[in-house]
Design an enzyme around this catalytic site. Structure first.
Site, PDB file in Angstrom:
ATOM      1  N   ASP A   1      59.819  17.229   4.876  1.00  0.00           N
ATOM      2  CA  ASP A   1      60.419  17.558   6.258  1.00  0.00           C
ATOM      3  C   ASP A   1      61.888  17.454   6.149  1.00  0.00           C
ATOM      4  O   ASP A   1      62.521  16.568   6.033  1.00  0.00           O
ATOM      5  CB  ASP A   1      59.873  16.541   7.408  1.00  0.00           C
ATOM      6  CG  ASP A   1      60.373  17.260   8.608  1.00  0.00           C
ATOM      7  OD1 ASP A   1      61.276  18.118   8.804  1.00  0.00           O
ATOM      8  OD2 ASP A   1      59.493  16.889   9.874  1.00  0.00           O
TER       9      ASP A   1
ATOM     10  N   SER B   1      58.015  15.504  16.856  1.00  0.00           N
ATOM     11  CA  SER B   1      59.349  15.836  16.581  1.00  0.00           C
ATOM     12  C   SER B   1      60.262  15.072  17.769  1.00  0.00           C
ATOM     13  O   SER B   1      60.271  13.955  17.962  1.00  0.00           O
ATOM     14  CB  SER B   1      59.724  17.328  16.650  1.00  0.00           C
ATOM     15  OG  SER B   1      61.047  17.528  15.977  1.00  0.00           O
TER      16      SER B   1
ATOM     17  N   HIS C   1      58.258  20.493   8.057  1.00  0.00           N
ATOM     18  CA  HIS C   1      58.344  19.829   9.484  1.00  0.00           C
ATOM     19  C   HIS C   1      57.108  20.389  10.331  1.00  0.00           C
ATOM     20  O   HIS C   1      56.749  19.692  11.070  1.00  0.00           O
ATOM     21  CB  HIS C   1      59.665  20.363  10.343  1.00  0.00           C
ATOM     22  CG  HIS C   1      59.835  19.684  11.435  1.00  0.00           C
ATOM     23  ND1 HIS C   1      60.196  18.526  11.666  1.00  0.00           N
ATOM     24  CD2 HIS C   1      59.980  20.405  12.703  1.00  0.00           C
ATOM     25  CE1 HIS C   1      60.381  18.090  12.998  1.00  0.00           C
ATOM     26  NE2 HIS C   1      60.107  19.425  13.730  1.00  0.00           N
TER      27      HIS C   1
END
Length: 710
Positions: free
Chosen positions: A650, A564, A682
């Site tokens: 996501d 991320s 995600h």
């Protein structure tokens, strides 16, 4: 030696279709922006081609992936039960069953009203009076993805509220179930955010919905048994910098509605007995001031404990937060300082109970817990023996318990549940995560070393390793270096069964606690965001260089990983210091940051401006971000091999970012591969066995790059 893959197939080549982006007099020709349209059959075809290429490129690791999966599975007690949590007249707990992907939520009745000792549950022994509330395996039938975003039982124990996402886009459908009969009520609420609540009287549901940019912006009240189009809007936040949420206080006295950005927060209270009333403001919104409140009753008066980083009693800004007490009827009135601001002691949160409170804080890079006496204001810190550990409260829904449930663990100590007995101060061990196969924590060591950043700042690095391979620094070892460094999120010491597959092959796992995280206090975060963001990247490079300089490893035996915002870190350090790494694993990586942050129509963008800056309106921020965003700074250099992992659905970091990045890396002949899950979000795939296989895939690639694949 690194295993040699078979002759490589030809990688997919994404078509170049230039889209121009112009801001502040600067024009960027983006050849791969067309990959953003996932409704375009060409985009799906390209992603499927990438997956096929990755499958072919990693086929030689199939055996290793299988062994790692079996190692994870073999160390995990697949049929297990959690430690029961008391709420009302029941003990609530979860079951996992061998062969099943998802947990099963259960409860059993208390032995008596004085029963505060959780029953010791054994997987093969029936639990008297057990009721299955929700079986995730049943709910997931017919779906490739399943995630539970809400699970709450009414105070009287008769109703279950649950929210399910079967796409991976974090939009949940809420349902209500009558527990005694198993009957589903007609109330179905589509498109909600995670974390809905039942009112204390069990008559209403409070939930949140999102706007087109996936920002939770509205809090709703649904009266059970009425049509959803009659639901009442309790609160709407028009400022698209702010998220909203709502929850009931542990005392059941108030519903707290909160709105917050990365740097500012505001709260309102609603009487839980009159939810259609007018919300009452706690403190007015002041840009740059964050606060949160908890209700308590002291000497018969409703009070709020407010944790804030505004002006402290001393007049200075409470950068690491101050805890004060105010009257609930007049929150803006006189403040009583309970815990004064102290630089370097970052107050994290306060939990209030009927007779005492608990304060969580961070000092010297580690989490701490302290018991707060209402009468004296004194904080009695709980102490632990290990040099590195993580501790926090866990599972304490009751208002007046004689025990405090806490969770504890470290890099070498599996997750442990204690009940702390307030009267005696005794710490009662309830359970430690079982690790099968003869795991002995004495075979492993954890320690901390310090790197020096470019500006002289000392940056902590946590290390964990198996001692049978020698001490760190005795000889160069393979190193798995992990980092994140954003949103004040800290990477605290935590045990991982999957990590043992690397440690037992001689790998040293290292965490670079770079600026932008919160390990060393609020200033640590402030010096790694917006126009100081590059400190995050150079800190990580300094940590990698330090591990080489002190003889722990060599560049060809070090693989970096981040996910991320940590994936942004991976892309940035790949550009800054590609020579320092033998491989880079980027999971759902935020590598096209400037494109995303320039577009306020994308999910989360405007909210993110407090973290990264606003390049749309500020030319200085635009220039700064353009100087580091990975996609736009790929160089014609000798990069290490790169694995990027993403998910089609996501909503936080869109799949298009790593897809574009990999396409750009291939232009300069980087050995980059992309793995895109076509039905995940995600957090990756759902289901524990699927998650283990996913991690086995990543670890096999990583171990291969480190030269320890067997």
């Amino acid at each position: 030696m690194i295993n040699e893959a078979p002759a490589s197939p030809t990688p997919p080549v994404a078509a170049r279709r230039i889209v121009q982006r112009t801001h502040h007099g600067d024009t960027f020709d983006d050849p791969y922006e067309w990959l953003r349209d996932k409704d375009d059959p060409d985009v799906i075809a390209h992603l499927e081609a990438e997956n096929a290429y990755t499958t072919a490129r990693t086929a030689h690791l199939e055996g290793l992936r299988g062994r790692i999966f079996e190692e994870i599975k073999g160390r995990t007690q697949e049929t297990d039960l959690s430690v029961p949590v008391r709420m009302g007249s029941w003990w609530y707990y979860g079951r996992t069953v061998e062969g099943k992907q998802y947990g099963i939520h259960c409860r059993a009745p208390l032995a008596s009203e004085d029963d505060w000792t959780p029953p010791e549950l054994t997987a093969d022994v029936p639990v008297p009076g057990e009721q299955v509330l929700l079986d995730g395996n049943v709910e997931a039938e017919g779906h490739e993805f399943f995630s539970l975003g809400t699970f709450e039982v009414s105070k009287d124990g008769t109703l279950l509220l649950y929210g399910v996402d079967v796409a991976g886009d974090e939009r949940y459908t809420l349902r209500l179930r009558e527990i005694a009969s198993g009957r589903e009520l007609d109330d179905v609420i589509e498109g909600t955010f995670a974390g809905a609540s039942l009112s204390p009287d069990g008559r209403n549901v409070v939930y949140t919905t999102v706007d087109d940019a996936w920002r939770p912006d509205t809090v709703w009240l649904h009266e059970i048994g009425t049509p959803t189009d009659h639901d009442v809007k309790l609160f709407h936040e028009p400022d698209d910098h702010f998220w909203v949420g709502a929850d009931f206080t542990r005392s059941d006295r108030y519903l707290t509605i909160g709105a917050g950005s990365s740097i500012t927060s505001e709260e309102w209270l609603l009487d839980a007995d009159y939810l259609r009333g007018e919300p009452r403001l706690v403190w007015p919104r002041v840009e740059g001031v964050e606060y949160g409140s908890e209700h308590a009753v002291i000497d018969g008066e409703d009070v709020l404990f407010v944790l804030h980083n505004g002006p402290a009693a001393t007049g200075e800004q409470a950068l690491d937060f101050e805890l004060v007490r105010v009257s609930a009827s007049d929150p803006t009135g006189e403040r009583t300082v309970v815990i004064p601001h102290e630089s370097g002691r970052r107050l994290l949160g306060v939990s209030t109970f009927r007779d005492w409170g608990v304060v969580g804080y961070r000092r010297d890079g580690l989490t701490r817990l302290g018991l707060l006496g209402y009468a004296t204001g004194a904080v009695d810190e709980l102490t632990f023996d290990e040099p590195l550990y993580d501790v926090g409260t866990a599972g304490n829904p009751e208002w007046a318990p004689p025990l405090l449930r806490i969770g504890y663990g470290s890099f070498v100590t599996p997750g442990t549940v204690y009940d702390y007995e307030l009267a005696s101060g005794e710490r009662l061990l309830r359970k430690q995560q079982p690790v099968l196969g003869g795991y002995d924590p004495a075979d492993y060591a954890q320690e901390r070393v310090w790197a020096t950043a470019d500006d002289g700042t000392k940056v902590p690095i946590s290390l964990v390793y198996k001692t049978s391979f020698g001490g760190v620094g005795d000889a160069p070892r393979p190193v798995h270096l992990y980092g994140y460094g954003s949103y004040e999120h800290s990477i605290d010491p935590a045990f991982s069964i999957a990590r043992l597959s690397a440690l037992d092959r001689g790998v040293v796992f290292a965490v670079a606690h770079v600026r932008g995280g919160g390990e060393m206090g609020r200033a640590w975060y402030e010096n790694g965001k917006t126009l100081t963001k590059k400190n995050t990247f150079t800190d990580f490079v300094a940590c990698a260089r330090h591990l080489v300089d002190i003889g722990i490893t060599t560049p060809d035996r070090m693989v970096a990983e981040g996910g991320s915002a940590g994936g942004l870190l991976m892309g940035a350090v790949a550009n800054l210091a590609p020579h320092l790494f033998g491989g880079i694993l980027a999971v759902v990586p935020f590598v096209d940051a400037l494109t995303s942050i320039l577009d306020p129509s994308l999910p989360l963008t405007v909210i993110e401006w407090d973290e990264w800056g606003d390049p749309l309106h500020d030319p200085e921020v635009y220039a700064y971000m353009k100087s580091y965003t990975p996609y736009e700074n790929v160089q014609d250099a000798a990069y290490p091999p790169i694995l990027a992992v993403t998910s089609l659905n996501d909503t936080r970091v869109l799949y298009v970012e790593p897809a574009k990045w990999v396409a750009r890396l291939r232009e300069v002949e980087v050995d980059a591969i992309l793995k895109c899950e076509m039905s995940a979000g995600h957090g990756g795939v759902s289901g524990r066995y699927n998650a283990w296989r996913e991690r086995a895939f990543e670890l096999a690639w990583l171990l291969d790059r480190l030269g320890v694949a067997d």
